[in-house]
Design an enzyme around this catalytic site. Sequence first.
Site, PDB file in Angstrom:
ATOM      1  CG  ASN A 186     -26.564   1.448  81.407  1.00  0.00           C
ATOM      2  OD1 ASN A 186     -26.237   2.290  80.769  1.00  0.00           O
ATOM      3  ND2 ASN A 186     -27.260   0.355  80.349  1.00  0.00           N
ATOM      4  CG  HIS A 227     -30.232  -4.580  77.015  1.00  0.00           C
ATOM      5  ND1 HIS A 227     -30.938  -3.843  77.663  1.00  0.00           N
ATOM      6  CD2 HIS A 227     -29.055  -4.386  77.526  1.00  0.00           C
ATOM      7  CE1 HIS A 227     -30.223  -3.008  78.631  1.00  0.00           C
ATOM      8  NE2 HIS A 227     -29.240  -3.424  78.591  1.00  0.00           N
TER       9      HIS A 227
END
Length: 476
Positions: free
Chosen positions: A314, A345
């Site tokens: 990521n 998240h």
Amino acid sequence: MATETVSPACTGSSLLQPISEIINLPLDQVNFVVCQLFALLTAFGFRLYLHPSKTSPFVRHVVATLLGFYFALFCFGWYALHFLVQSGLTYGIMILTGVEHMHKYCLVVALGYLSFCQITRVYVFDYGMYSADFTGPMMLFFPPFKPDYFSYNCNFMGILAGPTCSYNDYIAFIEGTPCRRHRDQQTNGKANGRHKQADPSPNVIVRKLATCFFSLMVFLSVCKVFPVERNIDDDFIATTPFYAQVVYLYLSMLTTRPKYYFVWTLADAINNAAGFGFNGYTSDGSPRWDLISNLRITDIEFATSFKMFLDNWNIQTAHWLKRVCYERCPYNPTAATFILSAMWHGAYPGYYLTFLTGIVVTLAARAMRHNVRPHFLGSPSHKLVYDVITWAGTQIAICYTVVPFVLLSVGPSMKFYRSWYFSVHIGCVLLAVALPVKPRHLRLKEQQKGLHLAPILSHLDSTSTDSNCNQKTKAT
């Protein structure tokens, strides 16, 4: 008589429901994949027929935005309106506040609205609706924001899966003037002081699509063979030797990664097909198309440190977290960055368990690297031994850390940790306490001091060499 039902977890279009039933996949996942494949085809047309040399930036902005919002409506239904609300709020802040405070207020409002949506989705509507989540694209809508940012946020290339990119890079792509600061840029390909934009080679896109296909096949064929939930099965824990539990943990977590490889590599290929992602040239003059790549699979699977794994996973989000939090936080930047990442998240408790565990693992890995690694650099064989051991340790630590991220809930996650007697937590805390590591600000001062001293030492070394040569010449 059986009746046709639509998955309650999908708020988007039900047009593809028959296909979802045939291939036995959730409708929201089918919608997502179909939209991404359609975005890939559209990207080729966008580059060929709406090239910057043929049309204006305004037209490119409008087309990219309208297509992107249509994809969002198809996948998420009316939930896609949250994208406009979040973008509108930050745009209002940008207009009403000064430049010196704009980024702070935008971050707080965007993160607050995202958290509100995540909490209501998880605890009000449907706990466990994990596949195609409308808050996923909202995670990409973070400052900095400038005019034309609706196109930046909602373009069809990145609205569903990203990756996050720099606003300046996106505008340069839209306008066809990629005069930007390339990372580790080589001088090949310069023209009139600017780096010439290369069109994406078909080989680049084909290679990334091949990676997507392979990752998808691995995920569909192997993931169900090694379910993560078996790690907390009572019979499995009671009857399986610990070494076998470690091997199974590694295999079960290994098989969860290909779905991310598929999604992020496909998103990268879509951007490249549209002409976005050029990152200068390599040392041999080959064009690089990794400007917004989100992962490096080989470096992930063969990572020999926790940091190396995180640096290649990521990637664009890691860059954002580094710029927004790690480089600006005066105290405990590592802990602050992991906590911000957990908030970003989502609202599942497992996310927080994962990132809180990540703090102690990172501190322990840093202490090991600073204190142990120098002793193994004396010979290639010692370095190989160190790499093998640290690879195994890194993979175990990653798997142990990420299990709650997959299990989501507190109960199953704590059951897994108890089955391991919190051994990784305890070991990491002991290592972080026992092995000294200089604070970050002191390490930065030493690095800066080294940079200042390097030219002086180099000059002294060259002077000494010249003096020795002169003495030898006189002696002869």
